[in-house]
Design an enzyme around this catalytic site. Structure first.
Site, PDB file in Angstrom:
ATOM      1  N   LYS A  86     -25.679  39.181  23.151  1.00  0.00           N
ATOM      2  CA  LYS A  86     -25.567  39.587  21.709  1.00  0.00           C
ATOM      3  C   LYS A  86     -24.289  40.580  21.833  1.00  0.00           C
ATOM      4  CE  LYS A  86     -28.663  42.020  18.273  1.00  0.00           C
ATOM      5  NZ  LYS A  86     -30.097  42.493  18.330  1.00  0.00           N
ATOM      6  N   SER A 161     -32.046  41.774  14.151  1.00  0.00           N
ATOM      7  CA  SER A 161     -30.913  41.620  14.194  1.00  0.00           C
ATOM      8  C   SER A 161     -30.150  40.499  15.313  1.00  0.00           C
ATOM      9  CB  SER A 161     -30.005  43.218  14.543  1.00  0.00           C
ATOM     10  OG  SER A 161     -30.701  43.576  15.942  1.00  0.00           O
ATOM     11  N   SER A 185     -36.211  42.950  15.697  1.00  0.00           N
ATOM     12  CA  SER A 185     -34.924  41.861  16.093  1.00  0.00           C
ATOM     13  C   SER A 185     -34.997  41.287  16.998  1.00  0.00           C
ATOM     14  CB  SER A 185     -33.976  43.192  16.349  1.00  0.00           C
ATOM     15  OG  SER A 185     -33.321  44.274  15.246  1.00  0.00           O
TER      16      SER A 185
END
Length: 498
Positions: A86, A161, A185
């Site tokens: 990420k 996210s 997330s």
């Protein structure tokens, strides 16, 4: 139930299957990496799930993995398996941009502990998965990399996210992804995109990373993070199957005392034989679920009953409602301290999204809660942790929705202030868990009108094996496709890059 046919393309392999094939030298790590790179070239221009993919670097690492096998070296459980990292996670040689143009040009010198653990297990980082600015939305869009789309329906969020991680998994770009979770997330994007996402117990996987430094007019400043980041945020895996997520969890489990919440050793928690007590919480208060959400819960409960577990539906569970309210207090007040940085470095979307978040929290706690209210919130949190652990013990799990709605329409948190405020109440299954630090997994159950729907399983602290067992019992009976089938609805433009 008959076993599914073996995939014909390497990008279709699950992580465990691919690791076995590479280790046995049935296929090479180079072939596996090249297949994923070809799939990225085919699907990523439309979905915009991965950023900063460097084929030459990935193929060089894959050749080194093949050389290690040829040389008879001992290899890890994920040897040769591509994994995405990420954009808010330190990976040496890559900017930890968090979707912010101001941070796009400072490559990290070191890996975060979770990335080091994946490398040590033999995984090959391949691409940076997209996320919203500051990773503070249930949507995935930022001024640096643009918007990520959901493969199943471009008009719906891929979640946030870790939306890039989930979207890329569903499209077959990589068989594994790393994400992090402080308010859903990992779990919410996994559900939006029809894959599996695990939020582990706080402290199981090290959250250590090199200190973040931001240049200011007064010189470099080392960023400090508020208490909720240390006590509620976790790193964790996403995968297309429960088996793959379990494999990644074991590889990423790295007791690390540099992490303020890290534990020195993870307890061995073998489960006693016999059925598990599954307590289903359908909704809280007067909130109504979308019909498909209820269908997913009912079907998951039936699958678990078929597996021999004891099912009971609870009419309410006030502890989770209170935990969700505490999340709105503690995370919001901790985020307040970050507002000057958001104002300085953020984009219009994150400013609008946070305005909606603060407005929703104000409905519960007022415009500016007092310091005493904040302190009392932390004290109450400790009591709720104890009570939930006493309720769950070693043999009980909670079965909940992921959200009261399907995957939200794209940018619902920034286009309509009233709609934005309403999102938080629908997300109580996501927000109630992080504030208490318990493990939870989301697993797909059905596809309804072209969208995947999942359920969440919550277990006692360090009971990851138990929640994964329950998820596996659902997964094997639900038989939801492990990969998006390529027929998603294209309601909006392709993934937007600035």
């Amino acid at each position: 139930m008959a076993s599914p046919a073996r995939p014909t393309e390497l990008w279709q392999f699950g992580a465990a299957e691919l690791a076995t094939a590479v280790r046995s030298r049935e296929v090479s790590a180079v072939e596996a990496a090249q297949s994923c790179l070809d799939r990225i070239e085919q699907t990523n221009p439309a979905l915009n799930a991965l950023a900063d993919v460097r084929p030459d670097e990935v193929l060089a690492a894959a050749r080194a993995a093949d050389d290690a096998l040829a040389g008879g070296k001992e290899v890890g459980p994920l040897h040769g398996v591509p994994v995405s990292i990420k954009i808010n996670t330190e990976q040496r040689g890559y900017a930890t941009s968090n979707g912010l143009p101001a941070l796009a040009h400072s490559p990290a010198e070191h890996d975060a502990a979770c990335v080091s653990a994946l490398r040590d297990a033999g995984a090959l980082p391949l691409g940076r998965s997209n996320a919203p600015a500051f990773s503070l939305r249930w949507f995935t869009s930022n001024a640096l990399h643009g918007r990520t789309l959901n493969p199943w329906d471009h008009g719906r969020t891929p979640g946030g996210s870790s939306g890039g991680a989930a979207s890329s998994l569903a499209a077959g770009m990589t068989p594994l992804a790393q994400g992090n979770d402080i308010g859903g997330s990992i779990r919410f994007p996994a559900a939006c995109c029809g894959v599996v996402g695990l939020r582990p117990t706080v402290g199981r996987i090290s959250d250590w990373a090199p200190p973040a430094v931001i240049d200011t007019p007064n010189g470099p400043v080392e960023m400090s993070f508020p208490p909720t980041v240390h006590l509620c945020a976790v790193q964790g895996p996403l995968g297309r199957t429960v088996t793959d997520v379990r494999l990644a969890l074991r590889a990423m489990t790295t007791p690390d005392l540099r992490d303020p919440s890290g534990v020195p050793a993870v307890p061995d928690r073998p489960r006693a034989a016999g059925p598990v007590k599954v307590r289903m919480v359908r909704t809280l208060g007067t909130l109504k679920n979308h019909p498909a959400v209820d269908r997913a819960l009912d079907r998951a409960a039936a699958h678990l009953a078929d597996a021999g577990h004891e099912i009971e539906e609870l009419t309410d569970f006030p502890l989770l409602a209170e935990a969700s309210r505490l999340w709105a207090l503690l995370l919001t007040e901790d985020t307040r301290s970050l507002l000057p940085t958001v104002e300085q470095l953020g984009d219009d979307d994150i400013r609008a999204a946070l305005a909606g978040h603060f407005a929703a929290a104000a409905q519960l706690w007022g415009e500016q809660p007092s310091l005493q209210t904040y302190i009392d919130g932390w004290a109450r949190r400790a009591t709720l942790i104890t009570r939930l652990q006493e309720f769950l013990g070693r043999d009980t799990v909670l079965l909940t929705p992921v959200c009261a709605e399907p995957a939200f329409e794209q940018d619902a948190d920034v286009t309509d202030p009233e709609r934005s405020k309403s999102l938080a109440s629908t997300m109580w299954p996501m927000t109630s868990v992080p504030i208490l630090g318990f493990p939870a997994v989301t697993v797909p159950v059905l596809v309804d009108e072209g969208l995947p729907f999942s359920v969440q399983v919550i277990g006692g602290r360090f009971e990851e094996e138990l929640v994964l067992e329950m998820a596996h019992d659902v997964e094997t009976r639900a038989a939801v496709p492990q990969l998006w089938n390529g027929t998603g609805r294209e309601h909006t433009e392709a993934g937007r890059r600035p």
